[in-house]
Every structure is written in C-alpha cells, then in structure tokens.
Design a protein around this motif. Structure first.
Motif, mmCIF file in Angstrom:
data_model
loop_
_atom_site.group_PDB
_atom_site.id
_atom_site.type_symbol
_atom_site.label_atom_id
_atom_site.label_comp_id
_atom_site.label_asym_id
_atom_site.label_seq_id
_atom_site.Cartn_x
_atom_site.Cartn_y
_atom_site.Cartn_z
ATOM 1 N N HIS A 28 0.827 -1.200 0.000
ATOM 2 C CA HIS A 28 0.000 0.000 0.000
ATOM 3 C C HIS A 28 0.867 1.258 0.000
ATOM 4 O O HIS A 28 1.853 1.340 0.733
ATOM 5 C CB HIS A 28 -0.907 -0.016 1.237
ATOM 6 N N HIS A 53 -6.148 -2.929 3.457
ATOM 7 C CA HIS A 53 -5.811 -2.045 2.343
ATOM 8 C C HIS A 53 -6.994 -1.124 2.037
ATOM 9 O O HIS A 53 -6.842 0.083 1.906
ATOM 10 C CB HIS A 53 -5.428 -2.871 1.119
ATOM 11 N N GLN A 54 -8.179 -1.699 1.944
ATOM 12 C CA GLN A 54 -9.375 -0.897 1.664
ATOM 13 C C GLN A 54 -9.629 0.119 2.772
ATOM 14 O O GLN A 54 -9.973 1.268 2.494
ATOM 15 C CB GLN A 54 -10.591 -1.797 1.501
ATOM 16 N N GLU A 57 -7.116 3.100 2.581
ATOM 17 C CA GLU A 57 -7.311 3.988 1.426
ATOM 18 C C GLU A 57 -8.186 5.194 1.771
ATOM 19 O O GLU A 57 -8.073 6.238 1.156
ATOM 20 C CB GLU A 57 -7.938 3.227 0.250
#
Length: 119
Positions: A28, A53-54, A57
């Motif tokens: 990331h 990761h989501q 973000e």
C-alpha cells in the motif's frame, strides 16, 4: 519484495496472507502514487492484507500511520535482509524505470498496417 520482507505481515492486523487462497500481502502507498515525490520509497509503503488495504485507502497519511501503530515514516526504513533485497534489485529497477514507453511505437506501427490494408 523488500517491503514485504521488512514487514512480514499486515502492519495493521497481523495477518500473514491477504485471503483464504494464500495470496501475498498487498503493498500500500501511504501517499498515493500520483501525489508522492517518490511513490516507491519504502518509507511510503506498507504491507497490508486486502481488508486493511481498503480501510487505509480512506484515511489521511497521518491517520494511516496511527492505525498501524507507526510513530513516523522513519520506522519504515529498510534494514537488514529487506535493505539487501532492495540493493540487489535496484539496478534492475532503474533499468526498467528508464526504458522507453513502447506504446507510441506500437501505435504508429498498427496505424501503418491499418492504412496499408485499406489501400
């Protein structure tokens, strides 16, 4: 490879693989690639599972570091085996990064063939 070697697991939750099918962790960008001075600087990269990761973000860089219990980007500096991996592949990375973009030539060649077919 170097960042995954440095971290060894998701820096947010500790998961070793990103999913049930044993895929590797994601890498990331803390500061998005388009906004970072050097997006591939290891101090801008984190190993994370897909779910984390989501979640990362949606956060600011400062919030991302706090979520991962990292006090400063300096903690992300490569050391030991991870630093050796980066040095080993640095030359290959530089060659790849400096290679010309193949798309313009490919496009021109395709246009040439298409124009010959229509004649």
């Amino acid at each position: 490879m170097a960042v995954r070697s440095r971290d060894g697991e998701c820096v947010r939750c500790g998961r070793v693989k990103t999913s049930k099918d044993e895929r590797a962790l994601h890498v990331h960008h803390i500061v998005p690639e388009k906004k970072a001075e050097d997006p591939h600087d290891p101090q801008n990269l984190l190993s994370v599972c897909g779910g984390c990761h989501q979640a990362l973000e949606r956060l600011t860089p400062k919030e991302q570091l706090r979520e991962c219990d990292i006090d400063s980007p300096e903690q992300l500096r490569l050391r030991g085996e991870a630093a050796e991996l980066l040095l080993k592949y640095q030359k290959q990375i530089e060659v790849f990064a400096s290679a010309p973009d193949p798309w313009p030539g490919m496009f021109a060649e395709a246009q040439k063939h298409l124009s010959q077919r229509s004649e």
